[in-house]
Design a protein around this motif. Structure first.
Motif, mmCIF file in Angstrom:
data_model
loop_
_atom_site.group_PDB
_atom_site.id
_atom_site.type_symbol
_atom_site.label_atom_id
_atom_site.label_comp_id
_atom_site.label_asym_id
_atom_site.label_seq_id
_atom_site.Cartn_x
_atom_site.Cartn_y
_atom_site.Cartn_z
ATOM 1 N N UNK A 120 44.485 25.601 38.124
ATOM 2 C CA UNK A 120 45.850 25.860 38.576
ATOM 3 C C UNK A 120 46.688 26.531 37.487
ATOM 4 N N UNK A 121 46.564 26.079 36.258
ATOM 5 C CA UNK A 121 47.361 26.655 35.170
ATOM 6 C C UNK A 121 47.042 28.143 34.984
ATOM 7 N N UNK A 122 45.770 28.498 35.045
ATOM 8 C CA UNK A 122 45.384 29.909 34.905
ATOM 9 C C UNK A 122 45.896 30.738 36.080
ATOM 10 N N UNK A 123 45.833 30.170 37.260
ATOM 11 C CA UNK A 123 46.314 30.879 38.449
ATOM 12 C C UNK A 123 47.827 31.081 38.361
ATOM 13 N N UNK A 124 48.540 30.092 37.844
ATOM 14 C CA UNK A 124 49.987 30.227 37.670
ATOM 15 C C UNK A 124 50.316 31.329 36.661
ATOM 16 N N UNK A 125 49.491 31.447 35.618
ATOM 17 C CA UNK A 125 49.675 32.547 34.665
ATOM 18 C C UNK A 125 49.472 33.895 35.345
ATOM 19 N N UNK A 126 48.481 33.979 36.212
ATOM 20 C CA UNK A 126 48.224 35.213 36.956
ATOM 21 C C UNK A 126 49.414 35.559 37.850
ATOM 22 N N UNK A 127 49.956 34.547 38.529
ATOM 23 C CA UNK A 127 51.133 34.762 39.380
ATOM 24 C C UNK A 127 52.300 35.266 38.535
ATOM 25 N N UNK A 128 52.522 34.628 37.389
ATOM 26 C CA UNK A 128 53.631 35.025 36.515
ATOM 27 C C UNK A 128 53.451 36.459 36.027
ATOM 28 N N UNK A 129 52.233 36.813 35.630
ATOM 29 C CA UNK A 129 51.973 38.182 35.171
ATOM 30 C C UNK A 129 52.256 39.195 36.279
ATOM 31 N N UNK A 130 51.799 38.872 37.484
ATOM 32 C CA UNK A 130 52.008 39.763 38.625
ATOM 33 C C UNK A 130 53.503 39.970 38.870
ATOM 34 N N UNK A 131 54.271 38.885 38.904
ATOM 35 C CA UNK A 131 55.692 38.999 39.194
ATOM 36 C C UNK A 131 56.475 39.590 38.027
ATOM 37 N N UNK A 132 56.009 39.408 36.810
ATOM 38 C CA UNK A 132 56.640 40.093 35.681
ATOM 39 C C UNK A 132 56.534 41.607 35.866
ATOM 40 N N UNK A 133 55.373 42.068 36.290
ATOM 41 C CA UNK A 133 55.175 43.507 36.551
ATOM 42 C C UNK A 133 56.049 43.973 37.704
ATOM 43 N N UNK A 134 56.138 43.147 38.755
ATOM 44 C CA UNK A 134 56.986 43.500 39.904
ATOM 45 C C UNK A 134 58.449 43.650 39.475
ATOM 46 N N UNK A 135 58.890 42.747 38.603
ATOM 47 C CA UNK A 135 60.277 42.810 38.123
ATOM 48 C C UNK A 135 60.486 44.067 37.289
ATOM 49 N N UNK A 136 59.519 44.389 36.422
ATOM 50 C CA UNK A 136 59.640 45.600 35.605
ATOM 51 C C UNK A 136 59.719 46.840 36.486
ATOM 52 N N UNK A 137 58.885 46.908 37.531
ATOM 53 C CA UNK A 137 58.898 48.044 38.423
ATOM 54 C C UNK A 137 60.208 48.131 39.195
ATOM 55 N N UNK A 138 60.699 46.973 39.617
ATOM 56 C CA UNK A 138 61.953 46.972 40.375
ATOM 57 C C UNK A 138 63.110 47.436 39.509
ATOM 58 N N UNK A 160 68.310 40.383 45.963
ATOM 59 C CA UNK A 160 67.735 39.122 46.430
ATOM 60 C C UNK A 160 66.247 39.054 46.164
ATOM 61 N N UNK A 161 65.573 40.130 46.460
ATOM 62 C CA UNK A 161 64.140 40.213 46.196
ATOM 63 C C UNK A 161 63.862 40.124 44.704
ATOM 64 N N UNK A 162 64.683 40.793 43.914
ATOM 65 C CA UNK A 162 64.531 40.761 42.464
ATOM 66 C C UNK A 162 64.774 39.355 41.920
ATOM 67 N N UNK A 163 65.799 38.672 42.416
ATOM 68 C CA UNK A 163 66.088 37.298 41.988
ATOM 69 C C UNK A 163 64.923 36.365 42.315
ATOM 70 N N UNK A 164 64.351 36.532 43.485
ATOM 71 C CA UNK A 164 63.217 35.706 43.883
ATOM 72 C C UNK A 164 62.030 35.946 42.966
ATOM 73 N N UNK A 165 61.750 37.194 42.670
ATOM 74 C CA UNK A 165 60.618 37.525 41.795
ATOM 75 C C UNK A 165 60.813 36.954 40.395
ATOM 76 N N UNK A 166 62.020 37.051 39.875
ATOM 77 C CA UNK A 166 62.305 36.496 38.550
ATOM 78 C C UNK A 166 62.120 34.982 38.563
ATOM 79 N N UNK A 167 62.625 34.334 39.600
ATOM 80 C CA UNK A 167 62.516 32.877 39.699
ATOM 81 C C UNK A 167 61.061 32.438 39.809
#
Length: 169
Positions: free
Chosen positions: A151-169, A66-73
């Motif tokens: 906002x667009x740059x901040x969204x990129x930062x969020x995406x990068x962060x969660x991409x890393x979280x998904x890789x770690x998971x 569930x956590x992984x699905x949320x991070x991917x989304x």
């Protein structure tokens, strides 16, 4: 036999395993039939709204996945919304287009509801903040991006962060 000789009972987990083993000739065919029936049922109704809503909500509540699905989304949503905004698409139109990229009916529907709220006078960060499936950090970063005009740059930062979280998971 060893436990009987000592006058003791088997531990519950061991007794369950022994019972399953002794009755496997009955249990496994029944499980196979039930599994096949469930697979056929799911395949037939997987695109129905009532099925999507239940299955996708369940996906978000599963213990590990569930956590992984949320991070991917969140990652998909953030990355795609950022690209749309950088391409000059207005925020409400970008949100409508990006809602489907979450690959989760519950999240997509919630994003679409936030668009309606925005069109009725609300702002993006408040409408996203009401969505319980998005982590609070995402909302806070969106607020900062909205206020700073990046906002667009901040969204990129969020995406990068969660991409890393998904890789770690």
């Amino acid at each position: 036999e060893m436990f009987e000789g000592l006058g003791a009972e088997l531990p519950v987990a061991t007794q369950v395993l022994v019972n399953i083993s002794n009755n496997s000739i009955i249990i496994f065919p029944i499980l196979a039939v039930i599994s096949l029936a469930l697979a056929i049922f799911y395949r037939k109704y997987k695109n129905e709204v009532w099925m999507l809503s239940r299955v996708d909500a369940l996906k978000l509540r599963l213990p590990v996945f569930g956590s992984l699905s949320t991070k991917i989304a969140v990652s998909r949503f953030s990355r795609n919304l950022s690209m749309m905004l950088k391409a000059g698409v207005s925020l409400p139109n970008a949100l409508r287009k990006v809602a489907g990229t979450a690959d989760n009916w519950v999240i997509s529907t919630a994003i679409e509801k936030s668009v309606v709220e925005m069109e009725n006078g609300g702002n993006f960060s408040n409408s996203i903040g009401k969505l319980t499936m998005f982590p609070s950090m995402v909302t806070q970063m969106i607020v900062v991006g909205e206020k700073s005009g990046s906002l667009a740059d901040m969204l990129d930062t969020i995406a990068d962060f969660y991409d890393e979280e998904v890789k770690e998971a």
